[in-house]
Scaffold this active site. Structure first.
Site, short mmCIF file in Angstrom:
data_model
loop_
_atom_site.label_atom_id
_atom_site.label_comp_id
_atom_site.label_asym_id
_atom_site.label_seq_id
_atom_site.Cartn_x
_atom_site.Cartn_y
_atom_site.Cartn_z
CB CYS A 134 51.64 30.13 53.86
SG CYS A 134 53.32 30.72 53.91
CG ASP A 185 58.74 37.81 51.86
OD1 ASP A 185 58.47 36.96 50.77
OD2 ASP A 185 57.80 37.77 52.69
CG HIS A 209 53.94 42.98 70.73
ND1 HIS A 209 53.77 43.91 72.13
CD2 HIS A 209 52.41 43.13 70.21
CE1 HIS A 209 52.65 44.03 72.29
NE2 HIS A 209 51.78 43.85 71.61
#
Length: 353
Positions: free
Chosen positions: A21, A96, A145
């Site tokens: 992060c 989250d 993806h």
């Protein structure tokens, strides 16, 4: 210490300009970008939580008893062990959903890898690490993806469900609330020492244990009427995410620095100069709204702004709910959860005492 890369494979952290992060765009720059791009956005009434208070995830009401929690998080390696990198990135992405009071239901993988530089088994280990974390959370990786990239990047799109009445935003804090932090600070400091090959085995194990501990207390805490706000502490550090809580609610958040738990050896490592560049960028972005009391340790500013990869939940709750909140954390394996301060009426700022 950090596991050795496979033969003929470079260290994962050597392929990225930042890690975990700490890769986040600086808060001041991010604010300018969002201001320029947010005008004219469609905001349907079903969208319970959007970008307005820099919350942890978007929340969309499906019906009277269900709302969809949707988020994404991805970053470059914070460790060299590919399996552990995958675990850390997936744990961080799911956090989250938990921070909004939701329970994850599925994820999509986001994989960007320098295919010409990393052996396929290394890339496979990263993906396997993410899959194992999702398996532990009880959800599938249902798709994703992949692209060829100059730097290794891995993360998830994470989705969950929550009752609309149990959504817990970062903006719900009330004057008189008590603040509880679920995990100790210091992941950024550990990562800075690791990148310079100065992190000992015991501290490396502490780093892995902290960053791969799923924030499962989130929905259990959201079920408590006395819990008013929840956020998770990640790339902007404790100071940045506490300040977002203060701004969202229009209150003053006060943190008693002596009560803030730190990972073992972090204070000494920070004093020795193992501080990330993101810490300084964080302070430059929001330091004007942080009041530092006289007499704080010299490292307090650096540690308060230390970017936390897969950090802990920050909870604002009524004083009468503190014991219940700490009991939830303890039952879920968060042995170092601690009361670190409170909320009071006043200007939207953070006071570090």
């Amino acid at each position: 210490m950090n596991a050795s890369p496979a033969p003929n494979s470079p260290r994962l952290t050597s392929l990225s300009h930042g890690g975990g992060c700490g890769c986040k765009i600086a808060p001041g720059v991010l604010s300018q970008i969002l201001q320029q791009g947010g005008a004219g956005a469609v905001m349907p009434p079903e969208l319970l939580v959007g970008i307005e208070t820099a919350d942890d995830a978007a929340v969309y009401r499906l019906n009277d008893s269900q709302a969809l929690v949707a988020t994404t998080d991805f970053f470059m390696p914070i460790v060299d062990d590919p399996y552990e990198f995958g675990r850390i990135a997936a744990t961080n992405a799911l956090s989250d959903v938990y921070a909004m009071g939701g329970r994850p239901i599925m994820a999509l993988a986001l994989v960007a890898m320098p295919v010409s530089r990393l052996p396929l088994d290394v890339i496979g280990a990263i993906i396997r690490g993410g899959q194992d974390v999702c398996r532990a959370a009880g959800i599938p990786i249902a798709g994703g993806h992949t692209i060829d990239s100059v730097e290794p990047i891995y993360g998830l799109v994470a989705m969950g469900l929550v009752h609309p009445d149990r959504v817990r935003r970062n903006a719900g804090a009330r004057p008189g609330d008590v603040l509880v932090l679920g995990k100790p600070l210091g992941v950024g400091v550990y990562s800075a020492a690791l990148k310079k090959e100065q992190l000992g085995d015991a501290h490396y194990r502490e780093m892995i244990a902290s960053t791969t501990l799923l924030n499962t207390p989130g929905p259990l805490l959201a079920a408590l009427p006395g819990v008013h706000a929840i956020t998770d502490v990640t790339g902007f550090g404790l100071a940045g995410h506490a300040l977002e809580m203060a701004r969202g609610a229009g209150v003053t958040v006060a943190v008693d620095w002596a009560r803030v738990p730190l990972l073992p050896g972090v204070a000494e490592l920070a004093a020795a100069g193992f501080v990330t560049g993101a810490s300084g960028r964080n302070w430059a972005g929001y330091g004007a709204d942080v009041v530092l009391a006289h007499g704080l340790p010299a490292t307090a500013q650096a540690l308060a702004t230390d970017p936390q990869t897969s950090g802990g939940l920050l909870v604002a709750c009524a004083p009468g709910s503190v014991d219940e909140v700490l009991a939830v954390f303890a039952r879920e394996g968060f042995a170092r959860a601690a009361v670190i301060g409170g909320v009071q009426a006043g200007p939207a700022r953070l006071e570090l005492r």
